[in-house]
Every structure is written in structure tokens, then in C-alpha cells.
Design a protein around this motif. Structure first.
Motif, PDB file in Angstrom:
ATOM      1  N   LYS A 127       0.946  -0.913   0.123  1.00  0.00           N
ATOM      2  CA  LYS A 127      -0.105   0.048   0.203  1.00  0.00           C
ATOM      3  C   LYS A 127       0.735   1.173  -0.303  1.00  0.00           C
ATOM      4  CE  LYS A 127      -3.627   0.110   2.274  1.00  0.00           C
ATOM      5  NZ  LYS A 127      -4.645   0.190   3.541  1.00  0.00           N
ATOM      6  N   ASP A 128       0.017   1.967  -0.796  1.00  0.00           N
ATOM      7  CA  ASP A 128       0.416   3.895  -0.198  1.00  0.00           C
ATOM      8  C   ASP A 128       2.343   3.901  -0.711  1.00  0.00           C
ATOM      9  OD1 ASP A 128      -1.395   4.292   1.100  1.00  0.00           O
ATOM     10  OD2 ASP A 128      -1.354   3.636   2.956  1.00  0.00           O
ATOM     11  N   ASP A 129       3.112   4.334  -0.223  1.00  0.00           N
ATOM     12  CA  ASP A 129       4.328   4.659  -0.081  1.00  0.00           C
ATOM     13  C   ASP A 129       5.610   3.432  -0.917  1.00  0.00           C
ATOM     14  OD1 ASP A 129       3.990   6.795   0.802  1.00  0.00           O
ATOM     15  OD2 ASP A 129       4.813   6.343   3.265  1.00  0.00           O
ATOM     16  N   ASN A 130       4.768   2.633  -0.621  1.00  0.00           N
ATOM     17  CA  ASN A 130       5.425   0.900  -0.697  1.00  0.00           C
ATOM     18  C   ASN A 130       5.041   0.200  -2.190  1.00  0.00           C
ATOM     19  OD1 ASN A 130       7.420  -0.381   0.424  1.00  0.00           O
ATOM     20  ND2 ASN A 130       5.663  -0.153   2.224  1.00  0.00           N
ATOM     21  N   SER A 131       3.970   0.967  -3.552  1.00  0.00           N
ATOM     22  CA  SER A 131       3.486   0.890  -4.479  1.00  0.00           C
ATOM     23  C   SER A 131       4.764   1.005  -5.427  1.00  0.00           C
ATOM     24  CB  SER A 131       2.413   1.865  -4.650  1.00  0.00           C
ATOM     25  OG  SER A 131       2.621   3.535  -4.595  1.00  0.00           O
ATOM     26  N   TYR A 132       5.232   1.009  -5.463  1.00  0.00           N
ATOM     27  CA  TYR A 132       6.258   1.400  -6.507  1.00  0.00           C
ATOM     28  C   TYR A 132       7.066  -0.052  -6.989  1.00  0.00           C
ATOM     29  CZ  TYR A 132      10.091   1.725  -3.375  1.00  0.00           C
ATOM     30  OH  TYR A 132      11.987   1.381  -2.089  1.00  0.00           O
ATOM     31  N   ARG A 133       7.337  -0.388  -5.515  1.00  0.00           N
ATOM     32  CA  ARG A 133       8.202  -1.809  -5.609  1.00  0.00           C
ATOM     33  C   ARG A 133       6.808  -2.402  -6.149  1.00  0.00           C
ATOM     34  NH1 ARG A 133      10.855  -3.126  -1.225  1.00  0.00           N
ATOM     35  NH2 ARG A 133      11.297  -1.592   0.231  1.00  0.00           N
ATOM     36  N   THR A 134       6.341  -2.589  -7.048  1.00  0.00           N
ATOM     37  CA  THR A 134       5.406  -3.655  -8.178  1.00  0.00           C
ATOM     38  C   THR A 134       6.546  -3.294  -9.372  1.00  0.00           C
ATOM     39  OG1 THR A 134       3.345  -3.160  -6.457  1.00  0.00           O
ATOM     40  CG2 THR A 134       3.865  -4.145  -9.331  1.00  0.00           C
ATOM     41  N   THR A 135       6.261  -1.990  -9.306  1.00  0.00           N
ATOM     42  CA  THR A 135       7.297  -1.790 -10.960  1.00  0.00           C
ATOM     43  C   THR A 135       8.469  -1.321 -10.707  1.00  0.00           C
ATOM     44  OG1 THR A 135       6.544   0.402 -10.629  1.00  0.00           O
ATOM     45  CG2 THR A 135       5.025  -0.746 -12.350  1.00  0.00           C
ATOM     46  N   GLU A 176      -4.965 -16.919  11.504  1.00  0.00           N
ATOM     47  CA  GLU A 176      -3.943 -17.126  11.768  1.00  0.00           C
ATOM     48  C   GLU A 176      -2.833 -17.020   9.725  1.00  0.00           C
ATOM     49  OE1 GLU A 176       0.562 -17.940  13.441  1.00  0.00           O
ATOM     50  OE2 GLU A 176      -0.759 -19.164  13.768  1.00  0.00           O
ATOM     51  N   HIS A 177      -2.499 -16.543   9.172  1.00  0.00           N
ATOM     52  CA  HIS A 177      -2.099 -16.545   8.422  1.00  0.00           C
ATOM     53  C   HIS A 177      -0.274 -16.241   8.432  1.00  0.00           C
ATOM     54  CE1 HIS A 177      -4.903 -17.817   5.428  1.00  0.00           C
ATOM     55  NE2 HIS A 177      -5.249 -17.077   5.400  1.00  0.00           N
ATOM     56  N   THR A 178       0.656 -17.136   7.387  1.00  0.00           N
ATOM     57  CA  THR A 178       1.825 -16.579   7.386  1.00  0.00           C
ATOM     58  C   THR A 178       1.861 -15.795   6.032  1.00  0.00           C
ATOM     59  OG1 THR A 178       2.844 -18.511   8.129  1.00  0.00           O
ATOM     60  CG2 THR A 178       4.399 -18.339   6.628  1.00  0.00           C
ATOM     61  N   ILE A 179       2.525 -14.313   6.097  1.00  0.00           N
ATOM     62  CA  ILE A 179       3.302 -14.189   4.913  1.00  0.00           C
ATOM     63  C   ILE A 179       4.532 -13.677   4.532  1.00  0.00           C
ATOM     64  CG2 ILE A 179       0.736 -13.256   4.773  1.00  0.00           C
ATOM     65  CD1 ILE A 179       2.827 -10.491   6.713  1.00  0.00           C
ATOM     66  N   LEU A 180       4.968 -13.367   3.162  1.00  0.00           N
ATOM     67  CA  LEU A 180       6.404 -13.440   2.912  1.00  0.00           C
ATOM     68  C   LEU A 180       6.546 -11.988   1.963  1.00  0.00           C
ATOM     69  CD1 LEU A 180       7.196 -16.710   1.114  1.00  0.00           C
ATOM     70  CD2 LEU A 180       7.613 -15.454   2.832  1.00  0.00           C
ATOM     71  N   LEU A 181       6.988 -11.188   3.073  1.00  0.00           N
ATOM     72  CA  LEU A 181       7.616  -9.421   2.850  1.00  0.00           C
ATOM     73  C   LEU A 181       8.139  -9.727   1.497  1.00  0.00           C
ATOM     74  CD1 LEU A 181       7.122  -7.428   5.950  1.00  0.00           C
ATOM     75  CD2 LEU A 181       5.362  -8.392   5.011  1.00  0.00           C
ATOM     76  N   ARG A 182       8.171 -10.078   0.012  1.00  0.00           N
ATOM     77  CA  ARG A 182       8.658  -9.967  -0.563  1.00  0.00           C
ATOM     78  C   ARG A 182       9.395  -8.505  -1.584  1.00  0.00           C
ATOM     79  NH1 ARG A 182       5.287 -14.511  -4.968  1.00  0.00           N
ATOM     80  NH2 ARG A 182       6.215 -12.768  -5.913  1.00  0.00           N
ATOM     81  N   PRO A 183      10.368  -8.849  -2.169  1.00  0.00           N
ATOM     82  CA  PRO A 183      10.407  -7.165  -2.250  1.00  0.00           C
ATOM     83  C   PRO A 183       9.873  -6.454  -3.207  1.00  0.00           C
ATOM     84  CG  PRO A 183      12.627  -8.520  -2.486  1.00  0.00           C
ATOM     85  CD  PRO A 183      11.837  -9.606  -2.359  1.00  0.00           C
ATOM     86  N   THR A 184       9.025  -7.255  -3.948  1.00  0.00           N
ATOM     87  CA  THR A 184       8.394  -6.457  -5.007  1.00  0.00           C
ATOM     88  C   THR A 184       6.323  -6.550  -4.519  1.00  0.00           C
ATOM     89  OG1 THR A 184       7.434  -8.299  -6.221  1.00  0.00           O
ATOM     90  CG2 THR A 184       9.519  -7.078  -6.680  1.00  0.00           C
ATOM     91  N   ARG A 185       6.295  -7.475  -4.320  1.00  0.00           N
ATOM     92  CA  ARG A 185       5.137  -7.514  -3.175  1.00  0.00           C
ATOM     93  C   ARG A 185       4.818  -8.184  -1.999  1.00  0.00           C
ATOM     94  NH1 ARG A 185       1.500  -9.117  -8.595  1.00  0.00           N
ATOM     95  NH2 ARG A 185       3.772 -10.420  -8.956  1.00  0.00           N
ATOM     96  N   LYS A 186       3.924  -8.903  -1.200  1.00  0.00           N
ATOM     97  CA  LYS A 186       3.844  -9.474  -0.231  1.00  0.00           C
ATOM     98  C   LYS A 186       3.018 -11.145  -0.909  1.00  0.00           C
ATOM     99  CE  LYS A 186       0.126  -6.647   1.816  1.00  0.00           C
ATOM    100  NZ  LYS A 186      -0.435  -5.712   2.701  1.00  0.00           N
ATOM    101  N   GLU A 187       2.931 -11.450  -0.034  1.00  0.00           N
ATOM    102  CA  GLU A 187       2.551 -13.239  -0.430  1.00  0.00           C
ATOM    103  C   GLU A 187       2.219 -13.864   1.065  1.00  0.00           C
ATOM    104  OE1 GLU A 187       4.000 -17.287  -1.918  1.00  0.00           O
ATOM    105  OE2 GLU A 187       5.294 -15.845  -2.658  1.00  0.00           O
TER     106      GLU A 187
END
Length: 415
Positions: free
Chosen positions: A81-89, A396-407
Motif C-alpha cells: 500500500k501507499d509508499d510501497n506501491s512503487y515496488r511492484t514496478t 493466522e496466516h504466514t506472509i512473506l514480505l517479498r521485495p516487490t509484493r507480499k505473499e
């Protein structure tokens, strides 16, 4: 899962049509010359389609047979979200992600295999768990499913921690010890917390079952709070702020029990957490109440977004017989006088490392185990309970904070 779409004949490009079929008649059958020069058509036998291998009930097929190429399904992908959105591209971040995925440790693929095994085990669990069953039989069924699907092999792959089966006012850390006679009742609220690992990469995910619709709003509140935590999580997000979003969501729900309206309260002393290799609880915690923790989530981290709600006080205390133990990752080097304690520690190191286990599964216990606990080498985890009469739920869920998006690696069709 979306079913594969079968191609219609007109959809198949000429480049992929078999050469023999190109010489056939309009209906695909080869033409033959009959009397009087008239073309007759001979029907071509169709090869029987190879049946796709599917998991059985209960699970009996290892994942390597279901995914013969060794690649396991990606979890749910969410944009930051927000400030992190640039990571997608960002080309730089995409490059970082490719490097991580090609890592010699095959980190992403390992945790995805663990997550796929988790989905298989819990799909079966949801079908076979019914009131009247012994808790020991429920635990054995789930853990057998995990071992089979993940193809358990010592510390290479297997159960990441004892299956949690906490009931009603007990929120966490209850697993049946050998000889436990507890039976699941029709009015019970059951938390099912399953951990699976592949090469130490842990999928930690939990859900709640209730056979009494009275507590459906409680389950809905806690599930919604977990989804909020997953949605708001991201690189550089402050943990205290994230906790506030979780709290706000959960406290917007209430439950009516016997004509009395009860608020759903987040449980104060429980939290989500980072996950490290072979270590279920890392140093960072995601509490369930807004707080001043300015610690940030960071790129590449694994988080268990774990929320608990209660119709009681929203506070837990240690209560009941201990079943969960783990060798401390920061255990001091202490000379052990008892040979039996030394042997038990060797067994723990060989079979579990720093992964939690249930006392009944270790090759020892009693005095020797208590000695290791007293020396600070092993940590015990008693059940955590709210007041009697309260009901608690967990998702509960496990999430990965990947460089481009979260999984959201543990996401499934069920939750």
C-alpha cells in the motif's frame, strides 16, 4: 482452484496441429478410397486421457507425486500500500526478488511446499473433525496427514510444532499428551494451529471450528482481524500501528450469548511474530492492541499474522498440564551432571533442533526434561487460558514480505 479450460478444435493454432491430423478429413478421421472413387472415412481411435493424480481422503500421497516438477503453488499475492506501491514496478526490486528465488536454499519453494501440505492437512481436518472424537485422535489424524503430504524426513521436512487443539477459554498451547481422555463436545470452540516445515522454513497457520452457530460472530471477528493485519502489513510498517488496525477491526464485533451481548476483545498477551529458520518465534511481535512500538517490518521477513479474540477478559494466564517444549535457540552452555539429561538433550537436538515438540514424542521426559527446563536449555509452554466460561478464537496466516509484493503463503479456499 480454477479448472483448466479445454481448447475447442477451432481454437488450436495450425502450428500445433499434428501432421497426421492435417491429412485427415473434416471430422479428423483419415480418408480412404472406396469403390467408385468415393472417399470413405475411417474413425480414428482416441487415446484415453491420463487421469490426473489427486489427493486421497485421508491424505496418502506425497506432494512430490502431485507436483512432479518440484515447483509448488504461489500463495495469494497482495500489492503493498501507499509508499510501497512503487515496488511492484521497480526493476531493481524485481531483480532482488529473482535473486532470492534462485537462492541455493530455494527459500520460497520450500515454504510454499510447507504451505501446500498445510492446505491438504487442514482440508481433511475440516471434514473428519466432529463432536464426540477424542482430542488425541484428532491430533494424530492431522499430524499423520502432515507427515504424509510433506514427506517427513527428520529435520529436512515435517511437523514444525505440536498441533494446537485449544478448547473454549483455553486460547493456545494445548495439545493432548499420551493418555489424555478429553473429548470434543458439540458446544466447544476449537482452535486448530498447524505448523509444517521444509528445511526449516515454517508455515504457521491456524483456524477455529465451532459447531454451535452462537459463536459464529466471534469467529468472524477474529478472522476479519487477521485479514486486516495481512492487508495492512508491509515493508516499513510500524508494528504498534499495525496492532491498532487489528484491534479496531476486532472490537467492532459483538456476540450474543444467552440473551447477553458480549464484546469481542483482543487477547492482550498473545501476538503475531516473525518466523526464522527452524525457529517459530522470532524477535519481532505484532501485538493485538495499539501501542508505541516503532519497530518496522523489513524486506525479506516472514511474519505470522496471528490474532486471538475472546468473549471474556481478553487476558490469559498459564494453566494446566504442559505439553509444548522447545530447545532455546539462545540456550546457555551448561554442564549437565545427569547422564540421562545429556542423552535426552542429544535426542532433542537430533530429532527437533529448535523446533517445538510434545513431551509424549520425545525419547524421555520427567525428571530429565524438568532438569533441562530448570537449566534454561529447554523452554516449556503451558496452556494459556482466559476465565472459565469465556470463548476464544484464533486465525493466522504466514506472509512473506517479498521485495516487490507480499505473499500470503498459507492462504487457501477455506480462509
Amino acid at each position: 482452484m480454477i479448472a483448466p479450460v479445454e481448447n475447442k478444435p477451432e481454437d488450436v493454432p495450425p502450428a500445433v496441429v499434428d501432421e497426421e491430423e492435417a491429412e485427415d478429413g473434416e471430422d479428423g478421421a483419415p480418408e480412404t478410397q472406396g469403390a467408385g472413387g468415393e472417399g470413405k472415412k475411417k474413425k480414428k481411435k482416441k487415446k484415453p486421457k491420463k487421469k490426473k493424480l489427486e489427493q486421497t481422503e485421508p491424505p496418502s500421497i506425497g506432494l512430490s507425486r502431485l507436483f512432479s516438477d518440484g515447483n509448488y503453488p504461489e500463495g495469494e499475492i497482495q500489492d503493498y500500500k501507499d509508499d510501497n506501491s512503487y515496488r511492484t514496478t521497480s526493476e531493481e526490486k524485481r531483480y532482488d526478488e529473482r535473486r532470492m528465488m534462485e537462492d541455493i536454499d530455494e527459500t520460497y519453494n520450500n515454504i510454499r511446499k510447507a504451505a501446500e501440505a498445510h492446505r491438504h492437512a487442514r482440508k481433511w481436518a475440516r471434514k473428519f473433525i466432529r463432536p464426540g472424537m477424542r482430542m488425541l485422535d484428532i491430533a494424530d489424524g492431522i499430524e499423520d496427514a502432515v507427515r504424509t503430504t510433506v514427506e517427513a524426513n527428520g529435520l529436512e521436512a515435517g511437523i514444525a510444532f505440536p498441533t494446537g487443539l485449544s478448547l473454549n477459554h483455553c486460547a493456545a498451547h494445548y495439545s493432548p499428551n499420551p493418555g489424555d481422555t478429553l473429548v470434543l463436545g458439540e458446544k466447544d470452540v476449537l482452535k486448530i494451529d498447524i505448523g509444517v516445515h521444509v528445511r526449516g522454513r515454517i508455515c504457521d497457520s491456524a483456524f477455529t471450528l465451532s459447531f454451535d452457530p452462537t459463536y459464529d460472530p466471534l469467529l468472524e471477528a477474529v478472522r476479519a482481524a487477521t485479514d486486516t493485519g495481512v492487508r495492512e502489513a508491509g515493508i516499513d510498517v510500524r508494528l504498534g500501528e499495525l496492532a491498532g488496525y487489528i484491534q479496531e477491526t476486532m472490537e467492532s464485533y459483538e456476540v450474543e450469548v444467552n440473551g447477553k451481548v458480549l464484546p469481542v476483545r483482543p487477547i492482550e498477551h498473545l501476538s503475531g511474530h516473525t518466523i526464522h529458520p527452524y525457529q517459530i518465534h522470532g524477535k519481532k511481535s505484532v501485538l493485538l492492541y495499539k501501542n508505541e512500538d516503532q519497530t518496522k517490518m523489513e524486506e525479506g521477513e516472514y511474519f505470522a499474522i496471528e490474532t486471538f479474540g475472546s468473549t471474556g477478559r481478553g487476558k490469559v494466564v498459564e494453566q494446566g498440564e504442559v505439553s509444548h517444549y522447545a530447545r532455546r535457540a539462545d540456550a546457555p552452555h551448561v554442564p549437565l551432571r545427569l547422564t540421562s539429561a545429556q542423552n535426552l538433550l542429544k535426542s532433542i537436538n537430533k530429532n527437533f533442533g529448535t523446533l517445538p515438540w510434545c513431551d509424549g514424542t520425545s525419547s524421555g521426559g520427567g525428571e530429565q526434561l524438568n532438569h533441562l527446563v530448570s537449566q534454561g536449555i529447554v523452554q516449556d509452554y503451558p496452556p494459556l487460558c482466559d476465565v472459565r466460561g469465556a470463548m476464544t478464537a484464533q486465525f493466522e496466516h504466514t506472509i512473506l514480505l517479498r521485495p516487490t509484493r507480499k505473499e500470503v503463503v498459507s492462504r487457501g479456499d477455506d480462509y
